[in-house]
Motif scaffolding. Structure first.
Motif, PDB file in Angstrom:
ATOM      1  N   PHE A  12      13.643   4.076  19.457  1.00 39.55           N
ATOM      2  CA  PHE A  12      14.351   3.631  18.245  1.00 39.55           C
ATOM      3  C   PHE A  12      13.414   2.899  17.290  1.00 39.55           C
ATOM      4  O   PHE A  12      13.365   3.167  16.087  1.00 39.55           O
ATOM      5  N   PHE A  13      12.679   1.956  17.868  1.00 42.39           N
ATOM      6  CA  PHE A  13      11.821   1.174  16.980  1.00 42.39           C
ATOM      7  C   PHE A  13      10.652   1.973  16.448  1.00 42.39           C
ATOM      8  O   PHE A  13      10.181   1.753  15.351  1.00 42.39           O
TER       9      PHE A  13
ATOM     10  N   PHE B 274      12.099   3.641  13.654  1.00 42.01           N
ATOM     11  CA  PHE B 274      12.343   2.718  12.546  1.00 42.01           C
ATOM     12  C   PHE B 274      11.060   2.346  11.802  1.00 42.01           C
ATOM     13  O   PHE B 274      11.013   2.356  10.562  1.00 42.01           O
TER      14      PHE B 274
ATOM     15  N   LEU C 188      10.009   5.033   9.854  1.00 42.03           N
ATOM     16  CA  LEU C 188      10.893   5.212   8.703  1.00 42.03           C
ATOM     17  C   LEU C 188      10.473   4.336   7.538  1.00 42.03           C
ATOM     18  O   LEU C 188      10.410   4.794   6.392  1.00 42.03           O
ATOM     19  N   ILE C 189      10.169   3.090   7.854  1.00 45.63           N
ATOM     20  CA  ILE C 189       9.891   2.219   6.722  1.00 45.63           C
ATOM     21  C   ILE C 189       8.464   2.296   6.228  1.00 45.63           C
ATOM     22  O   ILE C 189       8.159   1.790   5.168  1.00 45.63           O
ATOM     23  N   THR C 190       7.581   2.919   6.973  1.00 49.87           N
ATOM     24  CA  THR C 190       6.210   2.916   6.460  1.00 49.87           C
ATOM     25  C   THR C 190       5.740   4.276   5.975  1.00 49.87           C
ATOM     26  O   THR C 190       4.671   4.373   5.414  1.00 49.87           O
ATOM     27  N   SER C 191       6.491   5.335   6.215  1.00 43.14           N
ATOM     28  CA  SER C 191       5.936   6.629   5.837  1.00 43.14           C
ATOM     29  C   SER C 191       6.101   6.879   4.363  1.00 43.14           C
ATOM     30  O   SER C 191       7.047   6.444   3.742  1.00 43.14           O
TER      31      SER C 191
ATOM     32  N   ILE D 160      10.261  10.875   6.544  1.00 44.60           N
ATOM     33  CA  ILE D 160      11.376   9.929   6.732  1.00 44.60           C
ATOM     34  C   ILE D 160      12.516  10.632   7.441  1.00 44.60           C
ATOM     35  O   ILE D 160      13.121  10.086   8.372  1.00 44.60           O
TER      36      ILE D 160
ATOM     37  N   SER E  31       7.473   8.605  -1.306  1.00 47.87           N
ATOM     38  CA  SER E  31       8.685   7.778  -1.374  1.00 47.87           C
ATOM     39  C   SER E  31       8.488   6.563  -2.253  1.00 47.87           C
ATOM     40  O   SER E  31       9.442   6.036  -2.812  1.00 47.87           O
TER      41      SER E  31
ATOM     42  N   ILE F 184       9.804   6.900  -5.934  1.00 50.23           N
ATOM     43  CA  ILE F 184      11.220   7.068  -6.253  1.00 50.23           C
ATOM     44  C   ILE F 184      11.849   5.683  -6.230  1.00 50.23           C
ATOM     45  O   ILE F 184      12.327   5.217  -5.217  1.00 50.23           O
ATOM     46  N   GLU F 185      11.823   5.021  -7.366  1.00 52.98           N
ATOM     47  CA  GLU F 185      12.328   3.646  -7.368  1.00 52.98           C
ATOM     48  C   GLU F 185      13.178   3.383  -8.599  1.00 52.98           C
ATOM     49  O   GLU F 185      12.914   2.486  -9.381  1.00 52.98           O
TER      50      GLU F 185
ATOM     51  N   ASN G 228      13.523  -4.004  -5.393  1.00 48.14           N
ATOM     52  CA  ASN G 228      12.401  -3.363  -6.056  1.00 48.14           C
ATOM     53  C   ASN G 228      12.519  -1.849  -6.146  1.00 48.14           C
ATOM     54  O   ASN G 228      11.601  -1.165  -6.550  1.00 48.14           O
ATOM     55  N   GLY G 229      13.656  -1.318  -5.725  1.00 44.51           N
ATOM     56  CA  GLY G 229      13.828   0.119  -5.890  1.00 44.51           C
ATOM     57  C   GLY G 229      13.344   0.931  -4.710  1.00 44.51           C
ATOM     58  O   GLY G 229      13.655   2.109  -4.597  1.00 44.51           O
ATOM     59  N   ASN G 230      12.643   0.274  -3.807  1.00 44.00           N
ATOM     60  CA  ASN G 230      12.126   1.016  -2.667  1.00 44.00           C
ATOM     61  C   ASN G 230      13.154   0.989  -1.550  1.00 44.00           C
ATOM     62  O   ASN G 230      13.443  -0.053  -0.991  1.00 44.00           O
ATOM     63  N   ILE G 231      13.714   2.152  -1.245  1.00 50.41           N
ATOM     64  CA  ILE G 231      14.832   2.186  -0.310  1.00 50.41           C
ATOM     65  C   ILE G 231      14.404   1.754   1.081  1.00 50.41           C
ATOM     66  O   ILE G 231      15.163   1.162   1.839  1.00 50.41           O
ATOM     67  N   GLN G 232      13.156   2.059   1.396  1.00 51.56           N
ATOM     68  CA  GLN G 232      12.694   1.714   2.742  1.00 51.56           C
ATOM     69  C   GLN G 232      12.721   0.219   2.942  1.00 51.56           C
ATOM     70  O   GLN G 232      13.068  -0.269   4.019  1.00 51.56           O
ATOM     71  N   SER G 233      12.365  -0.537   1.880  1.00 52.89           N
ATOM     72  CA  SER G 233      12.435  -1.988   2.024  1.00 52.89           C
ATOM     73  C   SER G 233      13.870  -2.438   2.187  1.00 52.89           C
ATOM     74  O   SER G 233      14.165  -3.342   2.957  1.00 52.89           O
TER      75      SER G 233
ATOM     76  N   SER H 158      14.812  -1.950   5.764  1.00 50.99           N
ATOM     77  CA  SER H 158      14.235  -2.944   6.673  1.00 50.99           C
ATOM     78  C   SER H 158      14.937  -4.278   6.519  1.00 50.99           C
ATOM     79  O   SER H 158      15.204  -4.960   7.509  1.00 50.99           O
TER      80      SER H 158
ATOM     81  N   LEU I 273      18.336  -4.055   8.325  1.00 51.81           N
ATOM     82  CA  LEU I 273      18.230  -4.090   9.774  1.00 51.81           C
ATOM     83  C   LEU I 273      17.849  -5.465  10.261  1.00 51.81           C
ATOM     84  O   LEU I 273      18.384  -5.958  11.259  1.00 51.81           O
TER      85      LEU I 273
END
Lengths: 483, 104, 611
Positions: B17-18, B21, B24-27, B33, B96, B99-100, C580-585, C588, C591
């Motif tokens: 899982f981790f 995760f 997920l958050i760093t790619s 993702i 990614s 896209i903000e 900031n628009g970054n979905i990944q942040s 995180s 969670l």
């Protein structure tokens, strides 16, 4: 038959406001003005009638519902009645004066003014505390819009400061109201939000002290009491002139009204305990505001600080805890409303005609506007508290009452506060001489004297100031009879 | 060797899982993702199945739920692929961090 | 005769009616002509004069007790404040002076203001002055006296600022009002303390605690009680009010500044009627005064008399010299009051009022003719207008105590001083009389006899002005033959000789254009004992002190509001960086938060279970 007065008094202005704002109403400026004047005059006549037929109190219930103690009950007793008459009079003056200075978006303006009138009458007549708070917050909306759209140069920031500052104060009032509600339930096991039905005698002393301090801060923002006064000078200076009249003549009085209702009547034991401290705050109000006023350069700011000083005299009379002081304090509300309405009318006329509020640049206008100078003399004398004007009676009774207080510090405070007579004459004469006296400057050669509309307004105000100075017992009998 | 108990399966599921995760958050690639989301889903599946197995198949709801998760994750990745394709068509990028649009 | 006393309210209200008539006339433009205004004013004053003279005769011959009527003004609980009329000997004398001088001054003004603008405004103010002054003289209690005291101060301020278009006039009017206000403030505090003292400490509860008629019974109660300090403080405050109004020693600056008013106004207000109100107040509360206060009155009277006469000898502005002279002569009256010689003070006041008024009217005429008020710049007027010279001589002789009315009053004063044994005071009074004679005759010689070059004069004869001044001179000459002398002895001879020496000195001074005094004394006198500088210094210190509060307001309260707003803005800017628009942040963060909440729940469950 009498209970028809209360809903009429409260709802006529808002009907007028909605009518003017509705799309079916014409866009003709003259019609808008005449309708607004009609509604204001109608309201004034009804309020005069209701005070003539006043017996002891008027009560009114809307819908008769009662959820957890919150009902929508209105109750007008003698203090509210007098203040309602004063309010409708000042609104008549202000609406008649708006003809001179408000030129754009008149539809929105007049409907906002009438809406403001409803909310203020609601504050004076509400007996349910949540209803009181509702109307208290409600008046912020039209004030914000009025300052934002028709004010002077710095208006956005000032309007924002006004609304946020007073809103912050109202939070304290809300907490106080809720505490009163809760503790009333705890001690008497009844859920009620009626401010006349709360029983404070059973509450413990620490509770009452805390509620007192909360209300003191909350109403102190509006009165204003000195640490919480910062919104006043900016707002008075940047608001349009008719709104300044309403702001200083009425909005300071709703703070005073709330103070009398909650701190003085409801929490009177805590008031007795803190009376000396309130007297010191009053002294700071009087002296500090006079000193600040002496050095201001903006005409409206000086008048705003003089308002703070006069409300200090009100506080002094109220904290005297005897009949002379209370009579003087309530009379001061009336006298100060008339005087400050007159002063702001003069300031508004000058600002509109000469385009500047800076005293240094205004000079020597008296040669071109002798009528204005002559009619403003009674108003100026009222502000200085010359005898035979209402200002003197109010000040004299407040000082007399404060001196009659038992403690020695009260006497010392009164003796120092009397020096305010000298200081007030310094800054008021600074206004008067700075505007009217002196040599005429070149840019003012084309000025014309005031028209009959403004003259009639000033004449009414000056006439009432002198009338109540010579015959004050009319108001005194009313207050003593019912209070 | 030693016995493989429930704890081992749970720890495996946790690590999986981790991993998913963190990936997920760093790619930086959006497709990556999606793949990491799949890894997280499989970790969750493993968790459910492990609980059902080691509790002697008394409550089969865990198994049923695992089947549901698998099906729905497949659907979800299908929709996600379509969305990423549309974003790619609009913005010409697969990174990614570019896209903000939803920001304050 | 009783008709006049019973209807005395007419004298108070008639000027008000005239004011309303004039204002409505100007407003509705039906009666804007000046003749109607002046005639109405003169008519009302004439009626008042008739009333006053009849009442004067009545009170001094047949009346035994004062006639008093009271109307309730306002009240609460059992404390009531009244307005009313109080007619006795003293008020009738003052009323007569007021009406006569007012009539003459109004006649004079009709001619003086003939070619000037704002005629109607001037007469409105004069009528309002009549109204307030009558109310003041006829007042029954201290509060009513205070009411009209302040009103008279306001009218005086409005009249001083009559020529408001000039910058220095505006400043002077402000100073006049503010210095008067200081006295009023002390007076009001005295009234409030007196009310408290009588209601709560002496327990007088019938509402008559401020009345003049109850003064005598009051004194007994005071002397029975043991509060000397408070009583002296109350009296001190009331006396400060009187001192400021009569322009005595530290407060004479307002009278000097008030000389910017038109000359008839100076004659009416600032020499004859309003400034005598301090003396009137002291006479009214005389039964209450303690020996300390009386000594204080004597000291202040003497200081004023001596110093102001000393300043007046070197002044070159005619009206300024006359103002200092007024203040000095009032000092004489204060001294007489302090020593207890009430009738002498009143007689001195009557004679001085007429004399000084005539001098001011004369000064007004001189200003009209020569366009200057500096006695150095006038041509020898005796050649052009012998009337003025004669009138000035008459009043000068009276003022210096050589002949006419002044002789009687001075002689009465000196004899009583000698008989009561106050020889130091006698010496000081004689010294001051020397100065008085000196300056008034120096003025005569400078204005009427000597020529320093300025020949710019406009000669015009106005019948009203001349007749007014003649009428006034009648009232200056007449008292010399009405009031009987007490004792012609060596003292009178000494004072006459001193006066003649002073006249001689003045003649020599005028001829050589130099005053024979040591240089530093002359400088002190010229600079008016540096008192205007002291006033300016005090006011600048005061302004600097209040500027501190202005800065507190600007830099502390405004600062707090600004800082609060800025801090909240900064915090919100910092926090808004989370989004900031970054979905990944976002993922995180969520969670992490979920994990934290879950941990808290688990730990609290374990903790509860453990407990």
């Amino acid at each position: 038959m009498e209970s028809i007065f209360v809903p009429l008094l409260i709802f006529i202005p808002i009907i007028g406001s909605l009518l003017i704002m509705s799309p079916i109403f014409s866009d003709n400026e003259k019609q808008i003005r005449h309708t607004a004047k009609l509604f204001a005059l109608l309201h004034f006549i009804i309020s005069v009638f209701s005070i003539i037929f006043f017996n002891n109190e008027y009560t009114f219930q809307l819908n008769g519902f009662n959820i957890f103690g919150i009902s929508s009950s209105f109750r007008i007793d003698i203090l509210s009645m007098l203040l309602i008459v004063l309010t409708s009079f000042i609104f008549v003056i202000s609406i008649f004066f708006s003809k001179e200075t408000i030129k754009k978006s008149q539809k929105l303006y007049y409907s906002l003014i009438l809406f403001l009138e409803t909310s203020i009458i609601g504050i004076f007549s509400a007996s349910d505390m949540i209803l009181f708070f509702l109307f208290w917050e409600l008046e912020l909306i039209p004030m914000y819009l009025l300052i934002l759209k028709w004010g002077s140069a710095n208006r956005e920031k000032t309007a924002l400061k006004f609304i946020l500052y007073t809103f912050l104060g109202s939070i304290f009032i809300l907490i106080g109201i809720l505490l009163l509600y809760v503790f009333n339930y705890l001690y008497t096991n009844t859920l009620t939000m009626d401010m006349f039905a709360i029983n404070t005698y059973l509450m413990d002393e620490p509770v009452k002290n805390i509620i007192f301090i909360l209300f003191f801060i909350g109403f102190g923002v509006k009165i204003p009491i000195i640490p919480f006064h910062n919104w006043l000078s900016d707002t008075h200076s940047q608001a349009p002139s008719p709104v300044s009249i309403i702001l200083s003549a009425i909005l300071l009085k709703i703070g005073a009204y709330g103070f009398i209702r909650f701190n003085f009547t409801l929490l009177n034991e805590a008031f007795d305990k803190y009376a000396l401290i309130i007297m010191i705050f009053a002294l700071i109000n009087i002296i500090y505001a006079s000193f600040c006023a002496i050095h201001q350069k903006d005409l409206k700011r000086i008048i705003a600080y003089s308002g703070i000083s006069h409300m200090g005299i009100f506080l002094l009379g109220l904290s005297a805890l005897n009949e002379a002081g209370t009579l003087g304090a309530i009379f001061q509300l009336f006298s100060h409303a008339l005087i400050t309405a007159g002063l702001f009318t003069i300031a508004g006329i000058i600002y509109h005609k000469c385009g500047t509020k800076n005293i240094i640049r205004l000079k020597g206008i008296g040669s071109k506007m002798p009528k204005l100078m002559m009619i403003s003399i009674p108003i100026i004398l009222g502000a200085i508290a010359v005898p035979l004007t209402s200002g003197f009676i109010a000040e004299f009774l407040c000082f007399l009452g404060a001196f009659f207080n038992i403690s020695d510090t009260a006497k010392l405070i009164t003796a120092i506060a009397l020096l305010s007579m000298i200081f007030s004459s310094v800054y008021i004469l600074k206004i008067f001489h700075g505007i009217f006296f002196g040599e005429l400057q070149k840019k003012y050669y084309k000025l014309k004297d005031i028209n009959s509309n403004s003259f009639a307004i000033l004449l009414t105000l000056a006439g009432y100031i002198i009338f109540f100075g010579i015959f004050p017992f009319i108001i005194f009998n009313a207050i003593q009879g019912g209070f | 060797m030693f016995n493989i108990t429930l704890l081992h399966y749970l720890i495996l599921a946790l690590i999986l899982f981790f991993t998913g995760f963190i990936g997920l958050i760093t790619s930086k690639n959006t497709i990556k993702i999606l793949i990491f989301i799949e890894i997280m889903m499989s970790a969750i599946n493993l968790n459910f199945i492990a609980f059902t197995t080691f509790k002697n198949y008394i409550f089969l709801t865990g198994m049923v739920f695992a089947v549901f998760i698998t099906a729905i994750s497949a659907l979800q990745s299908a929709i996600a692929i379509v969305l990423i394709y549309l974003i790619y068509k609009n913005k010409e990028t697969m990174k990614s961090e570019e896209i903000e649009e939803i920001k304050g | 005769m009783e008709f006049f006393v019973n209807n005395i309210l007419i004298t108070v209200l008639l000027p008000l009616w005239v004011v309303l008539t004039i204002i409505s006339g100007v407003f509705f433009k039906y009666a804007e002509n000046r003749k109607l205004t002046a005639l109405l004013t003169l008519f009302s004053t004439f009626i008042g004069m008739i009333f006053a003279l009849c009442i004067l005769k009545y009170t001094h011959s047949t009346l035994t007790a004062p006639v008093e009527t009271n109307y309730l003004w306002f009240g609460f609980q059992n404390i009531n404040f009244y307005l009313g009329t109080y007619t006795d000997k003293i008020s009738s004398v003052f009323l007569a002076i007021l009406m006569i001088i007012s009539f003459i001054v109004q006649l004079y003004s009709y001619g003086y203001m003939k070619n000037k603008e704002d005629f109607n405004r001037y007469f409105v103010y004069l009528n309002l002055f009549n109204f307030s002054m009558t109310g003041l003289i006829l007042s029954t209690n201290l509060l009513q006296m205070y009411v009209f005291w302040e009103l008279v101060g306001v009218i005086s301020y409005l009249l001083v600022g009559f020529y408001y278009k000039k910058e220095d006039v505006s400043l002077s009017a402000k100073k006049v009002f503010i210095i008067n206000r200081i006295g009023d403030c002390a007076f009001l505090l005295g009234i409030i303390m007196l009310s408290y003292f009588s209601i709560f400490i002496l327990n007088i509860s019938d509402g008559s605690f401020l009345m003049f008629s109850s003064s005598n019974t009051f004194l007994k109660e005071v002397s029975e009680s043991a509060y000397p300090v408070i009583w002296n403080i109350i009296l001190l405050l009331l006396i400060i009010g009187a001192i400021v109004k009569s322009a005595q020693f530290p407060f004479q600056q307002w009278l000097i500044e008030a000389m910017k008013a038109p000359s008839p106004v100076s004659a009416l207000i600032h020499s004859a009627t309003m400034v005598c109100m301090g003396i009137f107040l002291i006479i009214r509360i005389y039964p209450l005064l303690t020996p300390y206060i009386l000594k204080l009155i004597i000291i202040i009277g003497l200081i004023t008399a001596l110093f102001n006469a000393f300043i007046a000898i070197s002044q070159n502005n005619i009206k300024k010299m006359l103002a200092y002279s007024t203040s000095s002569q009032l000092g004489f009256m204060f001294t007489a009051l302090g020593l207890g010689f009430l009738p002498i003070a009143i007689i001195y006041l009557v004679i001085h009022s007429f004399t000084k008024a005539l001098l001011f009217l004369n000064a007004g005429q001189i200003e009209m003719i020569c366009n200057t008020l500096n006695m150095n710049e006038t041509p020898p007027l005796r050649k052009y207008n012998i009337n003025l010279a004669i009138l000035w001589l008459i009043s000068a002789l009276s003022l210096s105590g050589l002949f006419f009315g002044g002789f009687n009053s001075k002689e009465l004063l000196l004899n009583s001083l000698h008989n009561s044994g106050n020889n130091i005071i006698l010496f000081l009074i004689l010294l001051t009389s020397f100065f008085s004679a000196f300056y008034i005759f120096k003025a005569y010689f400078f204005i009427f006899e000597t020529d320093f070059g300025n020949k710019n004069i406009t000669v015009e004869k106005d019948f009203k002005i001349t007749s007014a001044m003649m009428l006034m001179s009648v009232f200056v000459i007449l008292p010399g033959f009405i009031f009987k002398l007490s004792n012609l002895n060596l003292l009178c001879a000494i004072s006459v000789i001193i006066g003649i020496i002073a006249v001689f000195n003045a003649y020599i001074c005028a001829k050589s254009n130099k005053i024979f005094l040591p240089a530093f004394l002359l400088k002190l006198s010229c600079k008016e004992l540096y008192i205007p500088e002291i006033y300016n210094f005090i006011s600048s210190v005061f302004l600097k002190f209040t500027k501190l509060f202005f800065y507190i307001e600007k830099f502390i309260f405004d600062f707090i509001s600004e800082i609060t707003a800025k801090i909240i803005q900064k915090i919100s800017l910092i926090i808004s960086r989370i989004q900031n628009g970054n979905i990944q942040s976002y993922i995180s963060y969520s969670l992490f938060t979920t994990g934290v909440i879950f941990m808290i729940l688990v730990l609290s469950y374990i903790f509860m279970r453990g407990v």
